[in-house]
Motif scaffolding. Structure first.
Motif: not given
Length: 191
Positions: A3, A41-42, A45, A49, A51-57
């Protein structure tokens, strides 16, 4: 999956860069910078929208909760000084760390005379990997085992294999066998 850490929404890029700089300079405001990055980050995401949830994680684990972060290829370098165990079955390596080792391993490395050295022992015959690290201070040292995640284990095995191919044009098994033969030949010559 890799990412990006650049080209993020402006507010997130700003807070990520500020947090990295805070870590680098051991800022007294690190807790505040951490909170700002967490919120950005939150927001990127959930609210935008962007960044994707995976990118945020990925960003959360790498920067906010690094003990949960899995080491990636760009985080490690295999030192050229490869050793073979006395029994000729394992390759022992030193791994240069290019990430926040203090947070990943939850060790206090704030003193300038304190170092963390990460090591791995790879048995290519049994396809096993053991990892550990040594923390050295001006007055003492101690060691701890590290249980790599499945992805980290595969990565380190692959990187050791690649280093042996690069330096010796051999498989890890061939490298161990050759080292064992060299030791036998040297011992026979001294008897």
């Amino acid at each position: 999956m890799k990412y990006p850490e650049t080209g993020l929404p402006g507010y997130l890029q700003h807070d990520l860069d500020a947090y990295k700089e805070g870590i680098k300079n051991n800022s007294s405001l690190l807790d505040c910078l951490w909170g700002e990055l967490y919120g950005s980050i939150n927001a990127a995401q959930i609210d935008d929208g962007a960044i994707s949830p995976e990118h945020a994680d990925y960003l959360r684990k790498k920067y906010l909760f690094p003990s949960q972060y899995e080491m990636q290829r760009e985080d490690l370098r295999i030192d050229d000084d490869l050793q073979v165990s006395d029994d000729g079955c394992s390759v022992m390596v030193y791994l240069e760390t290019w990430f926040d080792a203090e947070k990943k391993f939850q060790e206090d490395l704030s003193d300038d005379e304190t170092w963390l050295n990460l090591y791995a022992t790879y048995d290519p015959f049994a396809d096993t990997l053991k990892m550990g690290y040594v923390v050295e201070t001006a007055t003492h040292y101690f060691s701890n085992d590290y249980q790599p995640a499945e992805g980290e284990e595969r990565l380190v095995k692959d990187m050791i294999t690649e280093k042996i191919r690069e330096l010796y044009h051999q498989t890890p098994q061939e490298f161990c066998q050759d080292a064992g033969q060299d030791n036998s030949f040297q011992m026979e010559g001294h008897t």
